[in-house]
Motif scaffolding. Structure first.
Motif, PDB file in Angstrom:
ATOM      1  N   GLU A 168       0.826  -1.197   0.000  1.00  0.00           N
ATOM      2  CA  GLU A 168       0.000   0.000   0.000  1.00  0.00           C
ATOM      3  C   GLU A 168       0.867   1.256   0.000  1.00  0.00           C
ATOM      4  O   GLU A 168       2.056   1.198   0.287  1.00  0.00           O
ATOM      5  CB  GLU A 168      -0.931   0.023   1.213  1.00  0.00           C
ATOM      6  N   THR A 169       0.244   2.364  -0.350  1.00  0.00           N
ATOM      7  CA  THR A 169       0.911   3.657  -0.215  1.00  0.00           C
ATOM      8  C   THR A 169       0.383   4.292   1.064  1.00  0.00           C
ATOM      9  O   THR A 169      -0.790   4.137   1.414  1.00  0.00           O
ATOM     10  CB  THR A 169       0.641   4.577  -1.422  1.00  0.00           C
ATOM     11  N   ALA A 193      -3.694   4.197  -0.311  1.00  0.00           N
ATOM     12  CA  ALA A 193      -4.246   3.283  -1.314  1.00  0.00           C
ATOM     13  C   ALA A 193      -3.680   1.886  -1.105  1.00  0.00           C
ATOM     14  O   ALA A 193      -2.474   1.719  -0.944  1.00  0.00           O
ATOM     15  CB  ALA A 193      -3.904   3.771  -2.716  1.00  0.00           C
ATOM     16  N   LYS A 220      -2.409   7.257  -7.524  1.00  0.00           N
ATOM     17  CA  LYS A 220      -2.106   6.670  -6.214  1.00  0.00           C
ATOM     18  C   LYS A 220      -0.688   6.986  -5.750  1.00  0.00           C
ATOM     19  O   LYS A 220      -0.309   6.660  -4.643  1.00  0.00           O
ATOM     20  CB  LYS A 220      -2.289   5.149  -6.244  1.00  0.00           C
TER      21      LYS A 220
END
Length: 67
Positions: A15-16, A25, A45
Motif C-alpha cells: 500500500e501507499t 491506497a 495513487k
C-alpha cells in the motif's frame, strides 16, 4: 510499476501511506508465493513524499519513499 520479490509464502499487503503512516491506497492484499511480482500503480495513487509499504502480516518488510 514496481517489482516485488517474495522469499516465502505468506499473506502480504502492498500500500501507499502518507508521511504520518496513514494508508492512502491499497495496491495488493492477499497471498503470494516465492517469486517476483509486477504490481501496476495507478498514477493517481502515487503521492510525492509518501511511502510504498510492503507488509507480511503486521511486519513491515520495506518502505521506500516515493519521489
Amino acid at each position: 510499476m514496481v517489482y516485488v520479490d517474495i522469499d516465502e509464502t505468506g499473506y502480504y499487503t502492498l500500500e501507499t501511506v502518507n508521511v504520518a503512516g496513514m494508508p492512502l491506497a491499497r495496491l495488493f492484499d492477499g497471498t503470494w508465493k516465492p517469486g517476483e511480482y509486477m504490481v501496476q500503480i495507478p498514477a493517481d495513487k502515487l503521492n510525492a513524499g509518501g511511502y510504498l509499504v510492503l507488509r507480511k502480516g503486521n511486519e513491515i518488510l520495506n518502505w521506500p519513499l516515493l519521489k
